[in-house]
Enzyme design. Structure first.
Site, PDB file in Angstrom:
ATOM      1  N   ASN A  46       4.834   9.866   0.069  1.00 35.30           N
ATOM      2  CA  ASN A  46       5.610  10.057  -1.156  1.00 35.30           C
ATOM      3  C   ASN A  46       4.755  10.158  -2.417  1.00 35.30           C
ATOM      4  OD1 ASN A  46       8.098  10.205   0.137  1.00 35.30           O
ATOM      5  ND2 ASN A  46       8.270   7.981   0.187  1.00 35.30           N
ATOM      6  N   ASN A  88       5.513   6.282  -5.519  1.00 36.85           N
ATOM      7  CA  ASN A  88       6.386   7.457  -5.452  1.00 36.85           C
ATOM      8  C   ASN A  88       6.453   8.247  -6.749  1.00 36.85           C
ATOM      9  OD1 ASN A  88       6.804   6.324  -2.983  1.00 36.85           O
ATOM     10  ND2 ASN A  88       8.955   5.852  -3.313  1.00 36.85           N
ATOM     11  N   HIS A 133      -1.255   0.467   2.466  1.00 36.04           N
ATOM     12  CA  HIS A 133      -0.805   1.519   1.550  1.00 36.04           C
ATOM     13  C   HIS A 133      -1.599   1.513   0.240  1.00 36.04           C
ATOM     14  CE1 HIS A 133       2.064   4.663   1.279  1.00 36.04           C
ATOM     15  NE2 HIS A 133       2.944   4.102   0.489  1.00 36.04           N
ATOM     16  N   TYR A 175       1.349  -6.411  -3.002  1.00 32.99           N
ATOM     17  CA  TYR A 175       0.867  -5.184  -2.365  1.00 32.99           C
ATOM     18  C   TYR A 175      -0.660  -5.114  -2.291  1.00 32.99           C
ATOM     19  CZ  TYR A 175       5.627  -3.512  -3.163  1.00 32.99           C
ATOM     20  OH  TYR A 175       6.986  -3.378  -3.167  1.00 32.99           O
ATOM     21  N   TYR A 215       4.037   3.011  -9.710  1.00 32.14           N
ATOM     22  CA  TYR A 215       4.419   2.879  -8.308  1.00 32.14           C
ATOM     23  C   TYR A 215       4.104   4.182  -7.593  1.00 32.14           C
ATOM     24  CZ  TYR A 215       6.406  -1.734  -8.875  1.00 32.14           C
ATOM     25  OH  TYR A 215       6.557  -3.065  -9.127  1.00 32.14           O
TER      26      TYR A 215
END
Length: 188
Positions: free
Chosen positions: A113, A67, A21, A16, A65
């Site tokens: 989120n 969320n 993001h 990631y 993470y």
């Protein structure tokens, strides 16, 4: 000494690292590189501290993470006794053109989120968020692939200048306040 919690949102893990993001992590990493700061793993995230003109910046990259970011934000606000008005959350925004920056003092989660979880854990929509535009140039149904995709060559060429502007925004937020910073940086 006034303390500020500056939270960059992202997902942990190498796959990631260079995704759109993860711009929250990227902004904090850029700031840390400029000021020779080292992130250390702590409860619920990686953290670094920076002091400037009688103010303490506590940088947090949650390791929960995206969320579940709210858990880390609430824990460190409470643990460090930082008032919510001294919180700044850095996140990506599909609704802004690439590299656009917008500071807001409240608002909806916009379908993000990470912001949704922070809102739920803090039980308010009134907290400062720094939205970094990642644009929305993706085909219908490809949003997840886009936000979790890596920057294009063109975006990479312009990213450092935008990251530099982001560092200036963070310093302004802490030293000059949210209203001055919104007037100086929004849309720039």
């Amino acid at each position: 000494m006034k303390k500020f919690l500056i939270v960059g949102l992202g997902n942990i893990g190498e796959k990631y690292q260079n995704t759109r993001h993860n711009i929250g992590f990227k902004v904090l990493d850029y700031f840390a590189d400029k000021e020779n700061l080292v992130f250390e793993t702590n409860k619920l995230g990686d953290m670094a501290t920076y002091k400037l003109k009688g103010r303490t910046f506590i940088f947090l990259k949650p390791n929960t993470y995206m969320n579940l970011s709210g858990k880390a934000v609430l824990y460190w606000l409470t643990n460090e006794k930082i008032p919510i008005e001294n919180l700044l959350v850095i996140t990506d925004d599909l609704n802004l053109p690439f590299g656009s920056i917008r500071l807001k003092t409240k608002g909806s989660d916009g379908g993000h989120n990470g912001l949704k979880d922070i809102q739920d854990k803090l039980n308010t929509v009134k907290y400062n968020r720094f939205r970094f535009g990642i644009s929305d140039v993706f085909s219908k149904g490809r949003q997840v692939d886009y936000v979790l995709g890596e920057w294009t060559d063109d975006e990479n060429k312009n990213l450092n200048e935008r990251l530099e502007k982001s560092v200036e925004l963070i310093k302004s937020f802490v030293l000059a306040g949210v209203n001055h910073t919104m007037n100086s940086f929004n849309g720039k």
